[in-house]
Every structure is written in structure tokens, then in C-alpha cells.
Design a protein around this motif. Structure first.
Motif, short mmCIF file in Angstrom:
data_model
loop_
_atom_site.label_atom_id
_atom_site.label_comp_id
_atom_site.label_asym_id
_atom_site.label_seq_id
_atom_site.Cartn_x
_atom_site.Cartn_y
_atom_site.Cartn_z
N THR A 179 0.83 -1.21 0.00
CA THR A 179 0.00 0.00 0.00
C THR A 179 0.86 1.26 0.00
O THR A 179 0.48 2.27 -0.58
CB THR A 179 -0.94 0.02 1.21
OG1 THR A 179 -0.16 -0.08 2.41
CG2 THR A 179 -1.92 -1.15 1.16
N SER A 180 2.04 1.19 0.62
CA SER A 180 2.90 2.36 0.71
C SER A 180 3.48 2.78 -0.64
O SER A 180 4.00 3.88 -0.79
CB SER A 180 4.04 2.10 1.69
OG SER A 180 4.81 0.99 1.27
N TYR A 181 3.39 1.90 -1.63
CA TYR A 181 3.92 2.18 -2.96
C TYR A 181 3.06 3.21 -3.71
O TYR A 181 3.52 3.87 -4.62
CB TYR A 181 3.99 0.87 -3.74
CG TYR A 181 4.52 0.97 -5.15
CD1 TYR A 181 3.75 0.51 -6.22
CD2 TYR A 181 5.79 1.48 -5.42
CE1 TYR A 181 4.22 0.57 -7.52
CE2 TYR A 181 6.26 1.54 -6.72
CZ TYR A 181 5.48 1.08 -7.76
OH TYR A 181 5.94 1.14 -9.05
N TYR A 182 1.82 3.32 -3.31
CA TYR A 182 0.86 4.14 -4.04
C TYR A 182 0.64 5.49 -3.37
O TYR A 182 0.49 5.57 -2.15
CB TYR A 182 -0.47 3.39 -4.15
CG TYR A 182 -0.35 2.07 -4.88
CD1 TYR A 182 -0.03 0.92 -4.19
CD2 TYR A 182 -0.54 2.00 -6.25
CE1 TYR A 182 0.10 -0.30 -4.87
CE2 TYR A 182 -0.42 0.79 -6.93
CZ TYR A 182 -0.10 -0.35 -6.23
OH TYR A 182 0.03 -1.54 -6.90
N GLY A 183 0.59 6.53 -4.20
CA GLY A 183 0.41 7.87 -3.65
C GLY A 183 -1.00 8.40 -3.78
O GLY A 183 -1.39 9.35 -3.11
N SER A 184 -1.81 7.79 -4.65
CA SER A 184 -3.17 8.26 -4.88
C SER A 184 -4.14 7.12 -4.64
O SER A 184 -3.90 5.98 -5.07
CB SER A 184 -3.32 8.77 -6.32
OG SER A 184 -2.45 9.85 -6.59
N TRP A 185 -5.23 7.43 -3.98
CA TRP A 185 -6.25 6.43 -3.65
C TRP A 185 -7.64 7.00 -3.93
O TRP A 185 -7.89 8.19 -3.74
CB TRP A 185 -6.17 6.04 -2.17
CG TRP A 185 -4.94 5.27 -1.83
CD1 TRP A 185 -3.71 5.77 -1.52
CD2 TRP A 185 -4.81 3.85 -1.77
NE1 TRP A 185 -2.83 4.75 -1.28
CE2 TRP A 185 -3.48 3.56 -1.43
CE3 TRP A 185 -5.70 2.80 -2.00
CZ2 TRP A 185 -2.99 2.25 -1.28
CZ3 TRP A 185 -5.23 1.49 -1.84
CH2 TRP A 185 -3.89 1.23 -1.49
N GLY A 186 -8.53 6.11 -4.35
CA GLY A 186 -9.92 6.49 -4.48
C GLY A 186 -10.64 6.33 -3.15
O GLY A 186 -10.04 5.92 -2.15
N GLN A 187 -11.92 6.64 -3.17
CA GLN A 187 -12.71 6.61 -1.93
C GLN A 187 -13.27 5.22 -1.64
O GLN A 187 -13.75 4.96 -0.54
CB GLN A 187 -13.86 7.62 -2.02
CG GLN A 187 -15.10 7.13 -2.77
CD GLN A 187 -14.91 6.97 -4.26
OE1 GLN A 187 -13.91 7.44 -4.83
NE2 GLN A 187 -15.85 6.33 -4.93
N GLY A 188 -13.22 4.33 -2.61
CA GLY A 188 -13.68 2.97 -2.41
C GLY A 188 -15.10 2.72 -2.91
O GLY A 188 -15.92 3.64 -2.97
N THR A 189 -15.37 1.47 -3.26
CA THR A 189 -16.71 1.05 -3.65
C THR A 189 -16.98 -0.31 -3.01
O THR A 189 -16.12 -1.19 -3.03
CB THR A 189 -16.87 1.00 -5.18
OG1 THR A 189 -18.22 0.70 -5.53
CG2 THR A 189 -15.95 -0.02 -5.83
N GLN A 190 -18.14 -0.47 -2.41
CA GLN A 190 -18.44 -1.67 -1.64
C GLN A 190 -18.91 -2.80 -2.53
O GLN A 190 -19.78 -2.62 -3.39
CB GLN A 190 -19.52 -1.36 -0.59
CG GLN A 190 -19.95 -2.56 0.24
CD GLN A 190 -18.85 -3.06 1.17
OE1 GLN A 190 -18.08 -2.26 1.72
NE2 GLN A 190 -18.76 -4.38 1.35
N VAL A 191 -18.37 -3.98 -2.29
CA VAL A 191 -18.80 -5.21 -2.96
C VAL A 191 -19.26 -6.18 -1.89
O VAL A 191 -18.51 -6.47 -0.95
CB VAL A 191 -17.66 -5.82 -3.79
CG1 VAL A 191 -18.05 -7.19 -4.31
CG2 VAL A 191 -17.29 -4.89 -4.94
N THR A 192 -20.47 -6.66 -2.03
CA THR A 192 -21.03 -7.62 -1.08
C THR A 192 -21.50 -8.86 -1.83
O THR A 192 -22.30 -8.74 -2.76
CB THR A 192 -22.20 -7.01 -0.29
OG1 THR A 192 -21.76 -5.83 0.38
CG2 THR A 192 -22.72 -8.01 0.73
N VAL A 193 -20.99 -10.01 -1.44
CA VAL A 193 -21.33 -11.27 -2.09
C VAL A 193 -22.04 -12.16 -1.08
O VAL A 193 -21.47 -12.49 -0.04
CB VAL A 193 -20.09 -11.98 -2.64
CG1 VAL A 193 -20.49 -13.24 -3.42
CG2 VAL A 193 -19.29 -11.05 -3.54
N SER A 194 -23.25 -12.54 -1.38
CA SER A 194 -24.02 -13.36 -0.46
C SER A 194 -24.00 -14.82 -0.92
O SER A 194 -23.93 -15.11 -2.11
CB SER A 194 -25.45 -12.85 -0.38
OG SER A 194 -26.05 -12.86 -1.67
N SER A 195 -24.11 -15.70 0.05
CA SER A 195 -24.06 -17.14 -0.26
C SER A 195 -25.44 -17.68 -0.59
O SER A 195 -26.45 -17.03 -0.38
CB SER A 195 -23.46 -17.90 0.91
OG SER A 195 -24.21 -17.67 2.07
#
Length: 130
Positions: free
Chosen positions: A114-130
Motif C-alpha cells: 500500500t505504501s507504494y501508491y500515492g493516490s487512492w480512491g474513496q472505495g466502492t463496496q462489494v457484497t457477495v451473499s451465499s
């Protein structure tokens, strides 16, 4: 500074598919290392896949190999993560990240950090149900 915005997350049943997008804006080098990470509740952020955009070389974590595909649309400055055969353990917040410098060798050797990267997005949630 590169701005990254993810989209495409959602809820899906096990065995289903989702396609995440990461739109980049701002100053971008002609080739850099772009990665996808995920973080499940209560766990550390882990690397999923990465691409050296200059040549298209790709890298994958063992637990997504053969199921996930990272790709790019250079004309639109967009990176994708096609996720197939999803499992409940793939449930997490997914982030895209961009490294400011470094060539192919650097990308291949350090894409998981993770320390290699200088820019990050805010994230998007993925939910997988069984």
C-alpha cells in the motif's frame, strides 16, 4: 496529483459477476502502476491486482487468479476490474490506487504494498451473499 474515483460496486450472489471502474483525472505519466486493493471489515487492506499501464503487464493475487481481470481504457483514463465467480469471501470495500513513479520492474516488485501508491480512491463496496 491524480484523482481516482471508483464505481461499479454492489450486491451479488455467489457465482455472480461485477465490473468495477476507476476513473483517473489530473496529471498522469505515460506509464505507471495502477492497483486494486480491498479491505474487509476488521481486516487489513490487501492487494488484489495491478497493471503497469505503459505496457499492459498485469499482476494478480493468488486468491483471485483466474476469476478477476484487470484492464484499462487509455482513451478514457479508466481502469477496470472484472470480477467473476464471486465468493462470499470477496466481500470488501474495493479501492483503486495509483503510483506516482516507477517503471515496470518497480511495479512488478512492489505492487502489493500500500505504501507504494500515492493516490487512492474513496472505495466502492462489494457484497457477495451465499
Amino acid at each position: 496529483q491524480v484523482q481516482l474515483v471508483e464505481s461499479g460496486g454492489g450486491s451479488v450472489q455467489a457465482g455472480g459477476s461485477l465490473r468495477l471502474s476507476c476513473a483517473a483525472s489530473g496529471h498522469m505519466a505515460s506509464g505507471n502502476c495502477m492497483g486494486w486493493f480491498r479491505q474487509a471489515a476488521g481486516k487489513e487492506r490487501e492487494a488484489v491486482a495491478a497493471m503497469y499501464t505503459g505496457l499492459g503487464n498485469t499482476f494478480y493475487a493468488a486468491n483471485v487468479w483466474g476469476r478477476f481481470i484487470i484492464s484499462q481504457d487509455n482513451a478514457k483514463n479508466t481502469m477496470f476490474l472484472q470480477m467473476n465467480s464471486l465468493k462470499p469471501e470477496d466481500t470488501a470495500m474495493y479501492y483503486c490506487a495509483g503510483a506516482a513513479a516507477g517503471g515496470l520492474a518497480s511495479c512488478g516488485g512492489t505492487w502489493r504494498q500500500t505504501s507504494y501508491y500515492g493516490s487512492w480512491g474513496q472505495g466502492t463496496q462489494v457484497t457477495v451473499s451465499s
